[in-house]
Design a protein around this motif. Structure first.
Motif, short mmCIF file in Angstrom:
data_model
loop_
_atom_site.label_atom_id
_atom_site.label_comp_id
_atom_site.label_asym_id
_atom_site.label_seq_id
_atom_site.Cartn_x
_atom_site.Cartn_y
_atom_site.Cartn_z
N ALA A 201 0.99 -1.26 -0.03
CA ALA A 201 -0.01 -0.14 -0.20
C ALA A 201 0.55 1.12 -0.02
O ALA A 201 0.77 2.10 -0.15
CB ALA A 201 -1.11 -0.05 1.23
N LYS A 202 2.63 1.05 0.81
CA LYS A 202 2.83 2.17 0.20
C LYS A 202 3.79 2.47 -1.08
O LYS A 202 4.18 3.68 -1.25
CB LYS A 202 4.25 2.51 1.45
N VAL A 203 3.27 1.95 -1.87
CA VAL A 203 3.98 1.62 -3.22
C VAL A 203 3.41 3.38 -3.56
O VAL A 203 4.34 3.75 -4.42
CB VAL A 203 4.09 0.08 -4.00
N ALA A 204 2.44 3.38 -4.00
CA ALA A 204 1.73 4.67 -4.79
C ALA A 204 2.67 5.93 -4.15
O ALA A 204 2.51 6.80 -4.87
CB ALA A 204 -0.09 4.66 -4.06
N HIS A 205 3.14 5.90 -2.70
CA HIS A 205 3.61 6.56 -1.72
C HIS A 205 5.04 6.63 -2.59
O HIS A 205 6.08 7.99 -3.15
CB HIS A 205 3.65 6.47 -0.29
N VAL A 206 5.53 6.06 -2.64
CA VAL A 206 6.97 5.81 -3.18
C VAL A 206 7.12 5.88 -5.11
O VAL A 206 8.29 6.97 -5.14
CB VAL A 206 7.86 3.84 -3.44
N ALA A 207 6.29 5.74 -5.48
CA ALA A 207 5.72 5.75 -6.78
C ALA A 207 6.35 7.37 -7.34
O ALA A 207 6.59 8.20 -8.02
CB ALA A 207 4.48 5.80 -7.66
N LYS A 208 5.65 8.26 -5.75
CA LYS A 208 5.41 9.69 -5.92
C LYS A 208 6.80 10.50 -6.37
O LYS A 208 6.89 11.10 -6.10
CB LYS A 208 3.93 9.87 -4.91
N LEU A 209 6.84 9.56 -4.71
CA LEU A 209 8.69 10.14 -4.23
C LEU A 209 9.58 10.22 -5.73
O LEU A 209 10.70 11.18 -6.24
CB LEU A 209 9.23 9.44 -3.72
N LEU A 210 9.97 9.17 -6.68
CA LEU A 210 10.92 8.45 -7.65
C LEU A 210 10.11 9.73 -9.31
O LEU A 210 10.96 9.99 -9.39
CB LEU A 210 9.93 7.11 -7.91
N ASN A 211 8.72 9.13 -8.80
CA ASN A 211 8.68 10.73 -9.65
C ASN A 211 8.83 11.94 -9.59
O ASN A 211 8.85 13.48 -11.28
CB ASN A 211 6.79 10.53 -10.58
N GLY A 212 8.48 11.76 -8.79
CA GLY A 212 9.41 13.60 -7.85
C GLY A 212 10.50 13.85 -8.63
O GLY A 212 11.43 15.22 -7.89
N GLY A 213 11.53 12.94 -8.70
CA GLY A 213 12.87 13.00 -9.34
C GLY A 213 14.30 12.36 -8.09
O GLY A 213 15.14 12.24 -7.63
N ALA A 214 12.75 11.63 -6.76
CA ALA A 214 13.85 11.42 -5.60
C ALA A 214 14.76 9.56 -6.36
O ALA A 214 14.44 8.53 -6.82
CB ALA A 214 12.76 10.68 -4.05
N ASP A 215 16.15 9.74 -5.82
CA ASP A 215 15.99 8.57 -6.32
C ASP A 215 16.36 7.30 -4.89
O ASP A 215 17.54 7.59 -3.97
CB ASP A 215 18.21 8.96 -6.43
N LEU A 216 15.37 6.50 -4.00
CA LEU A 216 14.59 6.41 -3.38
C LEU A 216 14.84 4.78 -3.54
O LEU A 216 14.24 3.99 -3.83
CB LEU A 216 13.24 7.29 -3.33
N ARG B 272 6.97 -10.09 -4.23
CA ARG B 272 5.73 -10.03 -5.55
C ARG B 272 4.40 -9.59 -4.85
O ARG B 272 4.68 -8.75 -5.88
CB ARG B 272 5.65 -11.91 -5.30
N LEU B 273 4.73 -8.82 -3.70
CA LEU B 273 3.54 -8.27 -3.70
C LEU B 273 3.51 -6.43 -4.36
O LEU B 273 2.49 -5.46 -4.84
CB LEU B 273 2.79 -8.61 -2.64
N CYS B 274 5.03 -5.53 -3.62
CA CYS B 274 5.10 -4.64 -3.77
C CYS B 274 5.33 -4.13 -5.80
O CYS B 274 5.61 -3.48 -6.17
CB CYS B 274 6.67 -4.61 -3.52
N ALA B 275 6.53 -5.78 -5.67
CA ALA B 275 6.06 -5.25 -7.79
C ALA B 275 4.74 -5.86 -7.73
O ALA B 275 4.64 -4.07 -9.16
CB ALA B 275 7.30 -7.08 -8.24
N GLU B 276 4.02 -6.35 -7.46
CA GLU B 276 2.50 -5.88 -8.49
C GLU B 276 2.01 -4.30 -7.76
O GLU B 276 1.67 -4.00 -9.29
CB GLU B 276 1.38 -6.74 -7.76
N ALA B 277 2.10 -3.66 -6.97
CA ALA B 277 1.99 -2.99 -6.53
C ALA B 277 2.51 -1.59 -7.84
O ALA B 277 2.78 -0.45 -7.92
CB ALA B 277 1.68 -2.30 -5.04
N ALA B 278 3.43 -1.38 -7.33
CA ALA B 278 4.58 -1.42 -8.99
C ALA B 278 4.20 -1.20 -9.92
O ALA B 278 4.34 -0.27 -11.37
CB ALA B 278 6.09 -1.54 -8.17
N GLU B 279 3.98 -2.25 -10.56
CA GLU B 279 3.10 -2.35 -12.08
C GLU B 279 1.94 -1.59 -12.20
O GLU B 279 1.96 -0.89 -12.79
CB GLU B 279 2.66 -3.85 -12.53
#
Lengths: 380, 380
Positions: B91-106, B117-124
């Motif tokens: 459930a935190k992957v969407a927040h991580v996506a926002k950080l990555l898309n905002g320029g973070a090397d997170l 597996r679950l986080c990779a699915e959320a990343a997809e």
């Protein structure tokens, strides 16, 4: 298997079950009604205007606050009748003056002649008349002046003759109740405080010193007291939410606890008989009030995301952002019930401490969904 | 007699001695220099951009964060190289996506095939490639996957073949160091982690799986390690401020502790051999890391307002807004040294927990006066 995600909230997050909150508020309001003494709820637990309004609507007059920042906040929201129940120091008198000049009917606490003299001097400097309550020591627990001592009577006479301070009354705190285990002991403690407050008030009035306020505080004694005549008000706060410590004392049932921390499973360790969750020492607090008691709840009791207690599961350890969940008995966790990403709820060991880590409550309505967010006033 | 009021601050308030802070930062930066491995300071202790800048100026590359809110905050301040060292949940992957898309090397952490597996699915679902670090379990302390297990190699192969996740490397946490008492044991633990990280990296590279990041964390081992080649970075945080727990372990001297809580005496009880101060469980935290150790510091060590340690004085108990100060030895307090309104400083038992109760640091400059306020980023 636990439902993976019940709430669309980033965890950890603070939840309040509004129906339980309302029931808790009603219970103590009714209890105060039976005793014939109004409550002055201690808002140090909830620190929320939304909850303060609910409390004040039910058999309560004014609030008890634990910080001047709470006093600022509740005054801004129109609540004027406030008692700051932590001993005042001279440097805080300027802040108190601002509150009084802003319309607060704020009473402050002292417990010694030295504090009275220094605070009265600061009040003169600030150009106010400082309303003071004296803490009396009834059960030797934490603080307060012996009400039968010459020091006490001298202090009351000093304040009665002061131009920059006035004596509003006396208070006692029954913190010793947390060391007691039986209703009979609680009743005896209540009676000890009731009699001390009544007798002290009578002794003051016999000297011509008015003592309108006789305030008693501590939650457990209120539940078991048979009478509290002689007290003008009763202070209690933790009943708003309850917690594992209070349930252990028998003040409430675990099912009455209205406050919980929503967390997510982020580690599963059958070899260590451990789940890891994303609520650790900051999200739950490091409070260990229940340590060494037979109702030791670790750092919290574990429920599923819908709030149903999972028998035997506790948070046995915490690091800053890690909660280590295991069984209290040592029995194996039923690991097939848990998956990475599943939400759980943790019932706090000590509600006042846990709530203080959050800026807001997420409110759960009757249908189990989030119906709103209520802010808290933290810090100093 | 203590000087009544040294600082014009309403208490409790959080203080940082900037000279001590700078010396602490230098010490670990120099240590990292000796070891030839850069630091990735764990900013969960300080949560301050002002302090992050000092850390990054000295032998450090990027920050370790304990919450995504810290990541948001430091990214907003232009710091992009971030490692979120708490196991990620889907459930935190969407927040991580926002950080990555905002320029973070997170970089994010996982410790199991299920989480991957679950986080990779959320990343997809979020349309990102999720940079992941795997926690390996070296000393059986808290979490991590056994690096010599088939599970581990399967997990690495899975991530290496993933389109929506990529393996950045591995990390280990030497939390077991807090159970050790001698430098020899610390050195042995360091070596155990260094070897495990090196060997695991070699095993992966032998399979054609790159493993650029080999991150080790935990403060005490860094101080005693003789070498840390094989690690690409070292994570530590508490050295920024130090605290009574770390002093007890021998990691620093009490005089090195840069963080303290300014408090005011508001109760004097010779009959109980007790002072009461206005810093309690919220202002100091309820952390009792030193409990049961021979260097037990209660809830904090007590200094005068200028920061000079008062021998034998500790905070032995806390309620929400009350600190109960007494002597550790049981010897009588020298009561003539204290008056109502006098300021004291409390050195924290556990700096990370104590600092978390405040929104800002009050900075003490070279002349002993307050030179500024630095904000903190709290909550989640």
């Amino acid at each position: 298997m636990t439902t993976p995600v019940t709430f669309d909230l980033e965890t950890p997050a603070l939840l309040v079950d509004e129906a339980k909150l309302d029931a808790n508020i009603s219970r103590l309001a009714n209890r105060a009604g039976e005793l014939g003494v109004p409550l002055r709820p201690h808002i140090k637990t909830a620190k929320s205007i939304d909850i303060a309004r609910k409390l004040l609507a039910r058999n309560a007059e004014g609030l008890t606050v634990s910080t001047l920042k709470e006093a600022d906040y509740f005054l801004e929201h129109g609540i004027t009748d406030l008692f700051y129940a932590v001993a005042l120091t001279p440097a805080k008198v300027a802040h108190v003056a601002k509150l009084l000049n802003g319309g607060a009917d704020l009473k402050c606490l002292i417990d010694s002649p030295q504090a009275a003299r220094l605070c009265a001097e600061a009040a003169e400097h600030a150009g106010i008349v400082l309303p003071l309550v004296i803490e009396i020591d009834v059960d030797g627990h934490r603080a307060g002046i012996q009400p039968k001592s010459n020091h006490f009577m001298d202090l009351c006479r000093y304040l009665h003759g002061q131009n920059h301070a006035r004596l509003c009354g006396i208070m006692s705190y029954g913190g010793h109740s947390y060391d007691l285990t039986s209703p009979d002991e609680m009743r005896a403690l209540s009676e000890q405080h009731r009699i001390a407050l009544s007798e002290t008030k009578a002794a003051l009035e016999a000297e011509g010193i008015p003592c309108p306020m006789t305030s008693f505080g501590s939650t457990p004694p209120l539940l078991w007291a048979e009478r509290f005549d002689g007290a003008s008000e009763l202070r209690a706060g933790v009943y708003t939410f309850w917690d594992a410590f209070q349930a252990g004392l028998g003040c409430c049932n675990v099912n009455d606890i209205a406050l919980s921390v929503l967390t997510t499973v982020n580690g599963i360790y059958p070899d260590k008989n451990r789940l890891i969750v994303d609520a650790g020492a900051l999200a739950l607090s490091a409070d260990r009030s229940t340590a060494g008691r037979d109702f030791d709840a670790g750092f919290g009791l574990v429920c599923d995301a819908d709030g149903n207690l999972i028998d035997d599961l506790i948070v046995e350890g915490v690091n800053q952002e890690h909660g280590l969940v295991s069984t209290k008995s040592g029995a194996p966790i039923v690991f097939e019930d848990f998956s990475i990403g599943a939400q759980l709820r943790i019932l706090p060991n000590h509600a006042c401490m846990t709530a203080a880590a959050y800026q807001a409550y997420n409110i759960i309505g009757a249908d189990g969904s989030i119906t709103g967010q209520w802010p808290r006033i933290n810090h100093w």
